[in-house]
Write a protein that holds these residues in place. Structure first.
Motif, short mmCIF file in Angstrom:
data_model
loop_
_atom_site.label_atom_id
_atom_site.label_comp_id
_atom_site.label_asym_id
_atom_site.label_seq_id
_atom_site.Cartn_x
_atom_site.Cartn_y
_atom_site.Cartn_z
N GLY A 389 -9.91 20.12 -4.74
CA GLY A 389 -9.18 21.93 -3.83
C GLY A 389 -10.99 22.42 -4.23
N SER A 390 -11.91 21.77 -5.07
CA SER A 390 -12.73 22.72 -4.00
C SER A 390 -14.02 21.93 -3.37
CB SER A 390 -13.86 22.40 -5.54
OG SER A 390 -14.56 20.73 -5.52
N GLN A 391 -13.20 20.79 -2.51
CA GLN A 391 -13.66 20.39 -0.87
C GLN A 391 -13.35 20.94 -0.07
OE1 GLN A 391 -15.87 17.79 -1.61
NE2 GLN A 391 -15.77 18.85 -3.90
N ARG A 392 -14.39 20.86 0.98
CA ARG A 392 -14.02 22.01 2.08
C ARG A 392 -12.44 21.23 3.45
NH1 ARG A 392 -16.53 24.58 -1.38
NH2 ARG A 392 -17.79 26.39 -0.43
N SER A 393 -13.20 19.62 3.28
CA SER A 393 -11.86 18.60 3.65
C SER A 393 -10.66 18.76 2.94
CB SER A 393 -12.75 17.55 4.16
OG SER A 393 -13.29 17.52 2.40
N ARG A 394 -9.86 18.56 3.08
CA ARG A 394 -8.59 18.19 2.18
C ARG A 394 -8.09 16.87 2.19
NH1 ARG A 394 -6.52 20.24 7.65
NH2 ARG A 394 -5.24 18.27 8.50
N VAL A 395 -8.86 17.14 0.43
CA VAL A 395 -8.96 15.38 -0.80
C VAL A 395 -7.72 15.44 -0.89
CG1 VAL A 395 -9.40 14.23 -2.18
CG2 VAL A 395 -11.36 15.49 -0.55
N MET A 396 -6.12 15.25 -0.42
CA MET A 396 -4.66 14.35 -1.71
C MET A 396 -5.09 13.58 -2.64
SD MET A 396 -2.97 16.68 1.40
CE MET A 396 -3.76 15.28 2.92
N LEU A 397 -3.78 13.82 -3.15
CA LEU A 397 -3.23 12.80 -3.85
C LEU A 397 -2.00 12.38 -2.39
CD1 LEU A 397 -3.39 12.62 -7.60
CD2 LEU A 397 -4.81 11.36 -6.35
N VAL A 398 -1.25 10.87 -2.44
CA VAL A 398 -0.27 10.46 -1.86
C VAL A 398 0.07 9.52 -3.04
CG1 VAL A 398 0.27 9.49 0.43
CG2 VAL A 398 -1.84 10.28 0.19
N ALA A 399 1.43 10.10 -3.47
CA ALA A 399 2.54 9.81 -4.27
C ALA A 399 4.09 9.74 -3.83
CB ALA A 399 2.59 11.03 -5.27
N CYS A 400 4.42 8.68 -4.63
CA CYS A 400 5.97 8.48 -3.28
C CYS A 400 6.55 7.70 -5.70
CB CYS A 400 5.69 7.08 -3.27
SG CYS A 400 5.25 5.51 -3.44
N SER A 401 8.15 7.99 -5.11
CA SER A 401 9.34 7.58 -6.06
C SER A 401 10.28 7.11 -5.71
CB SER A 401 9.59 9.89 -6.15
OG SER A 401 10.77 10.17 -5.01
N ARG A 402 10.50 6.17 -6.62
CA ARG A 402 11.84 5.95 -6.57
C ARG A 402 12.86 5.59 -6.05
NH1 ARG A 402 14.34 1.23 -9.55
NH2 ARG A 402 16.44 1.21 -9.46
N GLY A 403 13.07 4.86 -4.66
CA GLY A 403 13.96 4.82 -3.23
C GLY A 403 12.83 4.76 -1.73
N ASP A 404 11.80 5.45 -2.14
CA ASP A 404 11.18 5.45 -1.04
C ASP A 404 10.33 3.81 -0.55
OD1 ASP A 404 11.13 8.63 -1.40
OD2 ASP A 404 9.01 8.21 -2.37
N ILE A 405 10.22 4.75 0.99
CA ILE A 405 9.90 3.23 1.62
C ILE A 405 8.57 3.53 2.05
CG2 ILE A 405 10.51 2.15 3.94
CD1 ILE A 405 12.88 3.09 4.10
N VAL A 406 7.07 2.24 1.69
CA VAL A 406 6.01 2.79 2.00
C VAL A 406 6.04 1.15 2.93
CG1 VAL A 406 5.77 4.29 0.44
CG2 VAL A 406 5.71 1.22 -0.20
N GLN A 407 4.82 1.49 3.54
CA GLN A 407 3.94 0.45 3.95
C GLN A 407 2.43 -0.07 3.63
OE1 GLN A 407 5.08 -0.86 7.48
NE2 GLN A 407 3.61 -2.57 7.31
N LEU A 408 2.89 -1.72 2.63
CA LEU A 408 2.11 -1.97 2.28
C LEU A 408 0.62 -2.42 3.08
CD1 LEU A 408 3.64 -4.69 0.32
CD2 LEU A 408 3.15 -2.41 -1.17
N LYS A 409 -0.27 -2.28 2.69
CA LYS A 409 -1.48 -2.30 2.75
C LYS A 409 -2.39 -1.50 3.68
CE LYS A 409 -3.20 -6.08 2.52
NZ LYS A 409 -3.12 -6.71 1.06
#
Length: 462
Positions: A389-409
């Protein structure tokens, strides 16, 4: 005449002997008649001999030879005739058997000749068929040879055409490569100018803002959290049903820990989740969070704020969380700010929730040293949220949960080893991904993946 029987004239009496018989017409004391020997016979001058009738002796020898009982007079001849009749009857029976066997052999040979004739006709038909097929094959072979010669000629023509085309293409390729090299050199020069410009901007940004944290530092912090969770897993007792599945238990516990950490500090992006999802501190930051939230590209309200206004809001947000982070690290409980107190309270709350969840899954209370390890991990996760939060740029964690569809790599990797770039359905997440968007000033869209997350796929999506 039936087999085994004889004609009537043969069965009513003994056979008659038709051989020559001699009667003693002249007594031995009388001389032989004149002319008994033919005149002029060479033996005329030799002693004249009278033929002797030895029929009885022959019959006697015959009966003795064949063991026929001998009697007086004509009875011997009767016995001989009876024996002859019996022998003839046996021979007739044997001849009948031989005739019957001969007829059977004739019938068998006739059938075999018919079978052989049928086989001969069949083989003759097969021969004629195969002979016709052979003629067709020879004709086809002739046609194939003719076609082969034509194809050879066609191939020779195509080879010549190909070589001519290849020479022309090589010439065009050489010309095109020279043009591309020229364009590439121009593009490289242009990119180098842009890189130099970006370096100047980064240098200016870094010199004006002391709160900038490098991507490598963020990556190290995230990996450190993952390592701490791995060590905690070793101290969480496994229930009986999980005794053999050590790897599955480790993945499950890490997924549980990240679920609680994300809910406790990252429920809202850009550091606004450090106070949790409810309470006084959350209410204070709610309006600020809505004012500088990350807007989607298709949001019509996105045009309300200019890039300069967004940069100012990013600067204000970074300043706020930077001050909270400095106050928390100062560890001055007597002069601690309210937001820092709220942050410490949230650390304690998340720790209690995580300890309670791990005790529930393990089925027993945890050791006090394990509780301290959990508190340390929760604190470091909160500090990472403050740093982001202290960064002027937006630094974020990207999370997912069971059942979500994600693209590997892209932002996630398969922890089980699947390396293809495919879409998968998530079973559990064992580590979130980390990314930076823009620089908080003039660049608000460029994405940079800092560290890829890890997931356990449920199945591959078609």
């Amino acid at each position: 005449m039936c087999f085994g029987t004889r004609e009537k004239n043969h069965s009513e009496g003994p056979r008659r002997h038709h051989g020559p018989t001699y009667q003693e017409s002249f007594p031995q004391s009388q001389p032989p008649p004149q002319g008994y020997f033919a005149p002029g016979d060479p033996s005329h001058d030799r002693a004249r001999q009278i033929p002797v009738d030895d029929t009885k002796e022959k019959i006697s020898r015959f009966m003795t030879k064949h063991n026929i009982p001998q009697q007086e007079g004509l009875d011997n001849l009767t016995n001989v005739l009876q024996w002859v009749n019996n022998t003839l009857l046996v021979k007739d029976n044997e001849i009948a058997i031989i005739k019957r066997s001969a007829r059977e052999d004739v019938d068998r040979i006739t059938r075999e000749r018919y079978t052989v004739s049928q086989e001969r006709d069949r083989y003759r038909a097969l021969y004629e068929r195969d002979n016709a097929a052979l003629a067709e094959c020879e004709e086809a072979l002739y046609q194939a040879k003719t076609e082969n010669q034509r194809l050879h000629q066609t191939i020779a023509d195509m080879k010549w055409t190909h070589n001519d085309t290849l020479a022309k293409n090589e010439k065009r390729y050489q010309t095109s490569m020279e043009e591309q090299d020229t364009k590439h050199e121009d593009a490289v020069k242009k990119l180098r100018i842009e890189i130099d410009d970006l370096k100047e901007r980064i240098g200016e940004y870094t010199s004006q803002d002391d709160a900038v944290i490098s991507d490598e530092a963020f990556r190290t912090s995230l990996l450190s959290l993952s390592q701490q969770l791995l060590k905690i897993v070793d101290h969480i007792p496994k229930p009986m049903q999980q005794q053999q599945d050590t790897r599955g238990w480790s993945r499950f516990i890490r997924s549980v820990c990240w679920t609680h950490l994300l809910h406790g500090f990252y429920q809202y992006p850009l550091g606004f989740g450090i106070f949790g999802v409810e309470g006084e501190a959350h209410a204070i930051l709610a309006h600020f969070s809505e004012a500088i939230r990350v807007q989607a590209a298709d949001d019509p309200d996105d045009s309300i704020l200019t890039n300069q206004q967004k940069a100012k809001m990013n600067e204000g947000r970074g300043f706020l969380f930077e001050r909270i982070l400095e106050d928390f690290r100062g560890n001055n409980s007597t002069d601690e700010k309210a937001f820092t107190t709220y942050f410490r309270q949230n650390i304690e709350r998340v720790t209690e929730d995580l300890v309670r969840a791990l005790q529930q899954w393990s089925g027993q209370a945890l050791d006090s040293q394990v509780n301290k390890r959990i508190w340390t991990v929760v604190r470091d996760a909160g500090v990472l949220a403050l740093q982001m939060g202290s960064q002027r740029s937006r630094v974020m964690l990207v999370a997912c949960s069971r059942g979500d569809i994600v693209q590997l790599k892209h932002i996630f990797e398969d922890e089980t080893g699947h390396s293809e770039e495919v879409k998968v359905i998530v079973d559990m997440m064992t580590q979130p991904g980390l990314m930076r968007i823009g620089n908080g000033k003039e660049d608000l869209t460029r994405e940079q993946v800092i560290s890829k997350g890890k997931v356990i796929p449920l199945k591959t999506r078609d």
